[in-house]
Enzyme design. Structure first.
Site, PDB file in Angstrom:
ATOM      1  N   SER A  46      36.878 -57.718  42.074  1.00 22.76           N
ATOM      2  CA  SER A  46      35.729 -57.517  42.934  1.00 22.76           C
ATOM      3  C   SER A  46      36.130 -58.044  44.365  1.00 22.76           C
ATOM      4  CB  SER A  46      34.527 -58.678  42.536  1.00 22.76           C
ATOM      5  OG  SER A  46      33.432 -58.584  43.300  1.00 22.76           O
ATOM      6  N   GLU A  47      35.904 -56.900  45.311  1.00 26.19           N
ATOM      7  CA  GLU A  47      36.534 -57.085  46.625  1.00 26.19           C
ATOM      8  C   GLU A  47      36.217 -58.629  47.143  1.00 26.19           C
ATOM      9  OE1 GLU A  47      33.929 -54.366  49.200  1.00 26.19           O
ATOM     10  OE2 GLU A  47      34.646 -53.666  47.343  1.00 26.19           O
ATOM     11  N   ASN A  48      35.070 -59.308  46.816  1.00 25.66           N
ATOM     12  CA  ASN A  48      34.648 -60.407  47.662  1.00 25.66           C
ATOM     13  C   ASN A  48      35.792 -61.618  47.166  1.00 25.66           C
ATOM     14  OD1 ASN A  48      33.146 -59.921  45.215  1.00 25.66           O
ATOM     15  ND2 ASN A  48      32.093 -61.837  45.639  1.00 25.66           N
ATOM     16  N   SER A  88      42.461 -60.753  48.287  1.00 33.65           N
ATOM     17  CA  SER A  88      41.774 -59.852  47.888  1.00 33.65           C
ATOM     18  C   SER A  88      42.047 -58.366  48.520  1.00 33.65           C
ATOM     19  CB  SER A  88      40.216 -59.992  47.883  1.00 33.65           C
ATOM     20  OG  SER A  88      39.495 -58.932  47.245  1.00 33.65           O
ATOM     21  N   GLY A 128      34.448 -52.747  51.719  1.00 26.37           N
ATOM     22  CA  GLY A 128      35.718 -52.521  51.796  1.00 26.37           C
ATOM     23  C   GLY A 128      36.075 -50.895  51.110  1.00 26.37           C
TER      24      GLY A 128
END
Length: 218
Positions: A46-48, A88, A128
């Protein structure tokens, strides 16, 4: 409508094999984690800021500190790793994420992707997506085939692009399609639809793979 999205998520989950490290975008793509095959270890990014998304959370296991990039509460696998945004995106930009699963507003027959804005409407922003399209070897689009009857797979996109020639595969409720140098090839067609219905719902000419089979959602 919800059932069709589940159909898409279930089929997409079959794309991955043991050991894969993948990213799940916001919206429909996040549902893929709910249907990964048993016995197959896939790590979802998950990009967060974490790797190890498990199924969606409910009242019995909700942790208010664990949300995916779309702001949805999720659970995590025991091997989860939390990190900051820099790490990330370092994973994404460094080519360490095998595939990203994204939603789309439009996909062109050459693989161009538009998935972040409709001019004149308020949106959250690109997030993203541009980095994911540039950094991941495979970009899999999961979406409903049309939007209120309007074509979403087109000869060329009409909306601002997220990235050019990045999409490798499209999975809708109607079919599974691969984007190749010479256009979009249908590898699986769902039994609910005929070839003519699929083509009519698509804004560019589709090509039928000689080995095309029935799309299996289970």
């Amino acid at each position: 409508m919800a059932d069709l999205k589940v159909r898409i998520a279930k089929r997409c989950a079959k794309e991955f094999v043991d050991g894969d490290f993948i990213n799940l975008g916001i919206g429909l793509p996040t549902q893929v984690a709910d249907y990964l095959p048993e016995g197959v270890t896939v790590t979802c990014h998950s990009e967060n800021g974490f790797a190890g998304i498990d199924v969606a959370a409910d009242a019995s296991n909700l942790d208010v500190d664990i949300i995916n990039s779309g702001g949805t509460y999720v659970t995590v696998v025991p091997r989860v790793k939390f990190f900051d945004t820099a790490e990330s995106f370092g994973l994404v930009r460094g080519g360490h994420v095998k595939a990203t699963v994204l939603g789309a507003m439009e996909v062109a027959e050459n693989g161009d992707l538009a998935n972040w804005i409709v001019p004149g409407k308020k949106v959250a922003g690109m997030g993203g997506a541009m980095d994911l399209c540039a950094g991941c070897p495979q970009v899999i689009v999961t979406m409903l085939h049309t939007q209120k009857g309007a074509h979403k797979i087109l000869k060329s996109c009409t909306l601002p692009l997220t990235a050019e020639k990045c999409v490798t595969k499209i999975i809708t409720e109607m079919a599974v399609m691969e984007v190749r140098e010479d256009g979009i090839w249908v590898t699986e067609l769902h039994p609910d639809y005929t070839w003519d219905e699929l083509q009519a719902a698509t804004g560019c000419e589709l090509k039928k793979d000689p080995a095309m089979k029935a799309m299996d959602e289970e």
